[in-house]
Design a protein around this motif. Structure first.
Motif, PDB file in Angstrom:
ATOM      1  N   GLU A 192      61.135  -1.045  12.908  1.00  0.00           N
ATOM      2  CA  GLU A 192      61.188  -0.039  13.969  1.00  0.00           C
ATOM      3  C   GLU A 192      62.578   0.019  14.587  1.00  0.00           C
ATOM      4  O   GLU A 192      63.125   1.102  14.832  1.00  0.00           O
ATOM      5  N   ILE A 193      63.148  -1.147  14.834  1.00  0.00           N
ATOM      6  CA  ILE A 193      64.454  -1.209  15.493  1.00  0.00           C
ATOM      7  C   ILE A 193      65.539  -0.569  14.635  1.00  0.00           C
ATOM      8  O   ILE A 193      66.369   0.206  15.127  1.00  0.00           O
ATOM      9  N   SER A 194      65.539  -0.871  13.340  1.00  0.00           N
ATOM     10  CA  SER A 194      66.576  -0.313  12.467  1.00  0.00           C
ATOM     11  C   SER A 194      66.443   1.203  12.354  1.00  0.00           C
ATOM     12  O   SER A 194      67.444   1.920  12.253  1.00  0.00           O
ATOM     13  N   SER A 195      65.219   1.711  12.400  1.00  0.00           N
ATOM     14  CA  SER A 195      65.001   3.157  12.346  1.00  0.00           C
ATOM     15  C   SER A 195      65.525   3.836  13.605  1.00  0.00           C
ATOM     16  O   SER A 195      66.176   4.892  13.547  1.00  0.00           O
ATOM     17  N   ILE A 196      65.260   3.220  14.759  1.00  0.00           N
ATOM     18  CA  ILE A 196      65.730   3.759  16.038  1.00  0.00           C
ATOM     19  C   ILE A 196      67.254   3.745  16.089  1.00  0.00           C
ATOM     20  O   ILE A 196      67.895   4.700  16.547  1.00  0.00           O
ATOM     21  N   LEU A 197      67.853   2.660  15.597  1.00  0.00           N
ATOM     22  CA  LEU A 197      69.315   2.573  15.542  1.00  0.00           C
ATOM     23  C   LEU A 197      69.878   3.626  14.604  1.00  0.00           C
ATOM     24  O   LEU A 197      70.870   4.298  14.914  1.00  0.00           O
ATOM     25  N   SER A 198      69.247   3.800  13.453  1.00  0.00           N
ATOM     26  CA  SER A 198      69.726   4.731  12.443  1.00  0.00           C
ATOM     27  C   SER A 198      69.780   6.165  12.961  1.00  0.00           C
ATOM     28  O   SER A 198      70.672   6.942  12.594  1.00  0.00           O
ATOM     29  N   ALA A 199      68.830   6.510  13.834  1.00  0.00           N
ATOM     30  CA  ALA A 199      68.752   7.881  14.353  1.00  0.00           C
ATOM     31  C   ALA A 199      69.764   8.161  15.457  1.00  0.00           C
ATOM     32  O   ALA A 199      69.809   9.272  15.993  1.00  0.00           O
ATOM     33  N   GLY A 200      70.574   7.171  15.815  1.00  0.00           N
ATOM     34  CA  GLY A 200      71.610   7.379  16.822  1.00  0.00           C
ATOM     35  C   GLY A 200      71.082   7.467  18.233  1.00  0.00           C
ATOM     36  O   GLY A 200      71.639   8.193  19.071  1.00  0.00           O
ATOM     37  N   THR A 201      70.030   6.716  18.535  1.00  0.00           N
ATOM     38  CA  THR A 201      69.391   6.807  19.850  1.00  0.00           C
ATOM     39  C   THR A 201      69.657   5.592  20.733  1.00  0.00           C
ATOM     40  O   THR A 201      69.072   5.467  21.807  1.00  0.00           O
ATOM     41  N   LEU A 202      70.530   4.683  20.285  1.00  0.00           N
ATOM     42  CA  LEU A 202      70.852   3.492  21.068  1.00  0.00           C
ATOM     43  C   LEU A 202      72.357   3.413  21.313  1.00  0.00           C
ATOM     44  O   LEU A 202      73.154   3.976  20.572  1.00  0.00           O
ATOM     45  N   GLY A 203      72.715   2.670  22.359  1.00  0.00           N
ATOM     46  CA  GLY A 203      74.120   2.400  22.612  1.00  0.00           C
ATOM     47  C   GLY A 203      74.720   3.218  23.743  1.00  0.00           C
ATOM     48  O   GLY A 203      74.057   4.067  24.352  1.00  0.00           O
ATOM     49  N   VAL A 204      75.985   2.932  24.011  1.00  0.00           N
ATOM     50  CA  VAL A 204      76.736   3.669  25.024  1.00  0.00           C
ATOM     51  C   VAL A 204      76.827   5.128  24.593  1.00  0.00           C
ATOM     52  O   VAL A 204      77.045   5.434  23.418  1.00  0.00           O
ATOM     53  N   ASP A 205      76.658   6.020  25.540  1.00  0.00           N
ATOM     54  CA  ASP A 205      76.528   7.450  25.250  1.00  0.00           C
ATOM     55  C   ASP A 205      77.612   7.976  24.314  1.00  0.00           C
ATOM     56  O   ASP A 205      77.326   8.636  23.312  1.00  0.00           O
ATOM     57  N   LYS A 206      78.866   7.686  24.599  1.00  0.00           N
ATOM     58  CA  LYS A 206      79.968   8.240  23.808  1.00  0.00           C
ATOM     59  C   LYS A 206      80.030   7.661  22.395  1.00  0.00           C
ATOM     60  O   LYS A 206      80.680   8.238  21.512  1.00  0.00           O
ATOM     61  N   ASN A 207      79.364   6.532  22.174  1.00  0.00           N
ATOM     62  CA  ASN A 207      79.403   5.876  20.864  1.00  0.00           C
ATOM     63  C   ASN A 207      78.190   6.188  19.993  1.00  0.00           C
ATOM     64  O   ASN A 207      78.129   5.759  18.836  1.00  0.00           O
ATOM     65  N   ARG A 208      77.227   6.905  20.521  1.00  0.00           N
ATOM     66  CA  ARG A 208      75.998   7.150  19.767  1.00  0.00           C
ATOM     67  C   ARG A 208      76.251   8.081  18.580  1.00  0.00           C
ATOM     68  O   ARG A 208      76.936   9.091  18.701  1.00  0.00           O
ATOM     69  N   LYS A 209      75.680   7.711  17.451  1.00  0.00           N
ATOM     70  CA  LYS A 209      75.833   8.505  16.233  1.00  0.00           C
ATOM     71  C   LYS A 209      74.796   8.050  15.216  1.00  0.00           C
ATOM     72  O   LYS A 209      74.218   6.962  15.328  1.00  0.00           O
ATOM     73  N   LEU A 210      74.560   8.891  14.232  1.00  0.00           N
ATOM     74  CA  LEU A 210      73.659   8.518  13.146  1.00  0.00           C
ATOM     75  C   LEU A 210      74.267   7.356  12.362  1.00  0.00           C
ATOM     76  O   LEU A 210      75.477   7.313  12.141  1.00  0.00           O
ATOM     77  N   VAL A 211      73.417   6.438  11.959  1.00  0.00           N
ATOM     78  CA  VAL A 211      73.859   5.292  11.164  1.00  0.00           C
ATOM     79  C   VAL A 211      73.103   5.324   9.835  1.00  0.00           C
ATOM     80  O   VAL A 211      71.871   5.336   9.831  1.00  0.00           O
ATOM     81  N   PRO A 212      73.802   5.377   8.706  1.00  0.00           N
ATOM     82  CA  PRO A 212      73.105   5.373   7.415  1.00  0.00           C
ATOM     83  C   PRO A 212      72.053   4.268   7.348  1.00  0.00           C
ATOM     84  O   PRO A 212      72.287   3.147   7.816  1.00  0.00           O
ATOM     85  N   THR A 213      70.921   4.588   6.778  1.00  0.00           N
ATOM     86  CA  THR A 213      69.777   3.678   6.769  1.00  0.00           C
ATOM     87  C   THR A 213      70.132   2.294   6.237  1.00  0.00           C
ATOM     88  O   THR A 213      69.766   1.277   6.829  1.00  0.00           O
ATOM     89  N   ARG A 214      70.846   2.243   5.121  1.00  0.00           N
ATOM     90  CA  ARG A 214      71.167   0.929   4.543  1.00  0.00           C
ATOM     91  C   ARG A 214      72.049   0.110   5.482  1.00  0.00           C
ATOM     92  O   ARG A 214      71.944  -1.121   5.527  1.00  0.00           O
ATOM     93  N   TRP A 215      72.924   0.775   6.251  1.00  0.00           N
ATOM     94  CA  TRP A 215      73.781   0.067   7.199  1.00  0.00           C
ATOM     95  C   TRP A 215      72.977  -0.400   8.410  1.00  0.00           C
ATOM     96  O   TRP A 215      73.212  -1.492   8.936  1.00  0.00           O
ATOM     97  N   SER A 216      72.055   0.424   8.868  1.00  0.00           N
ATOM     98  CA  SER A 216      71.287   0.078  10.069  1.00  0.00           C
ATOM     99  C   SER A 216      70.365  -1.113   9.812  1.00  0.00           C
ATOM    100  O   SER A 216      70.118  -1.921  10.708  1.00  0.00           O
ATOM    101  N   ILE A 217      69.860  -1.228   8.588  1.00  0.00           N
ATOM    102  CA  ILE A 217      68.983  -2.352   8.247  1.00  0.00           C
ATOM    103  C   ILE A 217      69.751  -3.664   8.342  1.00  0.00           C
ATOM    104  O   ILE A 217      69.306  -4.632   8.973  1.00  0.00           O
TER     105      ILE A 217
END
Length: 392
Positions: A192-217
């Motif tokens: 769940e956590i890696s999916s949420i990270l991958s979608a760019g929904t976590l972090g400091v506002d200016k740094n948020r971005k999509l993260v490729p699935t393999r990288w987020s895992i």
């Protein structure tokens, strides 16, 4: 898997020694797929590609017909087979669009809603054309099926977001790493956590971005693992040797804990007949000392971090500290790659079965008997330094 001369000669008669012909299995899965241009379904996850970064394909995964959403824990608990997992995951259509990783509107909103939601979302999908029948898999992420660009997409309900997820999502001053640790403490699974990270929904506002699935895992495994390492370094070092042993989907794990300050090594033994392997056993290794490593574990890749996470979690939760030598044997029974989640769950299985020894020679003999690996080739063993010599 590429069909070669031996496969043509064998024609599925298992002369290779595998329990199931990968070529025929893949063909059987393809026959069961009947992708359509338009369909109603439920979301089963998100997938962010990496080709063309920072402009990548972002997609919603969904079966052609609504079905129970399945994941690694369900597969483990239900004792699903490799074919069971491949068949389910290959039925998922990747309805995708090319997007910029920093975009926050349009199609990315659907991706984020799906990742944040604890329940599948009902969707109506219209694709630009019927997707080609493909079965996609690699060693990093879970397999998925056909992919096609979206013409029109409608989400029919609102996402149900857990309070913990909602809190870190709306905190735009909270760093992504800190948010991931909080979510783990709230008992969200790594998947769940890696999916949420991958979608760019976590972090400091200016740094948020999509993260490729393999990288987020890998980022999730690495971040959570480092947090456990930070904790376990304050624990007492064990005064015995302990060997854990277990297997899952043809991956056999043997874990030797030794009475030293924290250090870690993963040795991978790719046996003949295993996926990606040759006719000879190939050995790969990466390791870290007490202060960790600065570079990515190129030899063993995502498996390094996926294996380390449950070990550090186990040590931290039991208030222990030790040096961990992990030997992974990839056998011919692992004939289709399913992603590094297999490594994570295999290690968790191994941690349920162990023996303790009073001295190194006993532990060494037992470990070598289980693995057939000469421990003198281990980088951790070759160090041969006592705790006092190394750290005081």
């Amino acid at each position: 898997m590429k069909i070669g001369f031996d496969c043509v000669k064998c024609k599925g008669r298992l002369k290779c020694g595998l329990p199931r012909c990968p070529v025929l299995a893949k063909l059987d899965i393809k026959k069961s797929l009947k992708p359509k241009k338009e369909f109603k379904s439920e979301t089963a996850g998100v997938f962010i590609g990496w080709h063309g970064y920072p402009k990548v394909y972002a997609g919603l995964l969904s079966p052609h017909e609504s079905t129970t959403n399945k994941g690694p824990r369900e597969w483990v608990n239900n004792k699903s087979s490799i074919i069971d997992v491949m068949t389910y995951r290959s039925s998922l259509v990747n309805s995708r669009n090319k997007v910029k990783i920093k975009e926050v509107k349009g199609f990315n909103e659907y991706v984020q809603s799906s990742a944040l939601s604890s329940k599948p979302l009902s969707i109506d999908v219209s694709l630009k054309k019927a997707p080609k029948i493909l079965v996609n898999y690699n060693i990093h992420s879970q397999p998925y099926g056909p992919a096609a660009e979206v013409k029109e997409l409608r989400v029919n309900d609102h996402p149900r977001i857990k309070k913990a997820v909602q809190k870190v999502h709306y905190d735009t001053d909270l760093k992504a790493g800190e948010a991931m640790i909080i979510l783990k403490q709230k008992e969200l699974e790594e998947y769940e956590i890696s999916s949420i990270l991958s979608a760019g929904t976590l972090g400091v506002d200016k740094n948020r971005k999509l993260v490729p699935t393999r990288w987020s895992i890998t980022a999730t495994d690495d971040t959570l693992g480092k947090n456990y390492i930070k904790k376990l370094k304050n624990n007492e070092v064990i005064d015995y040797y302990q060997v854990f042993h277990g297997k899952y989907f043809g991956n056999i794990f043997t874990i030797l804990l030794m009475p030293r300050f924290w250090s870690y090594e993963l040795i991978e033994m790719w046996m003949p007949g295993a996926v990606f392997s040759s006719n000879e056993t190939q050995v790969m290794t990466d390791y870290e000392q007490f202060n960790g490593r600065k570079k990515y574990a190129e030899n063993t890749g995502g498996g390094y971090y996926a294996s380390r996470l449950p070990i550090t979690e186990w040590l931290a939760s039991n208030n222990l500290q030790a040096s961990a030598l992990v030997i992974r044997q990839i056998t011919k029974d692992y004939y289709m790659p399913l992603g590094v989640w297999v490594v994570r769950e295999a290690v968790r299985k191994a941690l349920q079965n162990s023996k303790k020894f009073n001295n190194y020679e006993q532990a060494r003999t037992y470990t070598e008997r289980l693995t057939g690996f000469d421990l003198r080739k281990s980088k951790l063993i070759r160090e041969k330094q006592t705790i006092l010599q190394k750290f005081i």
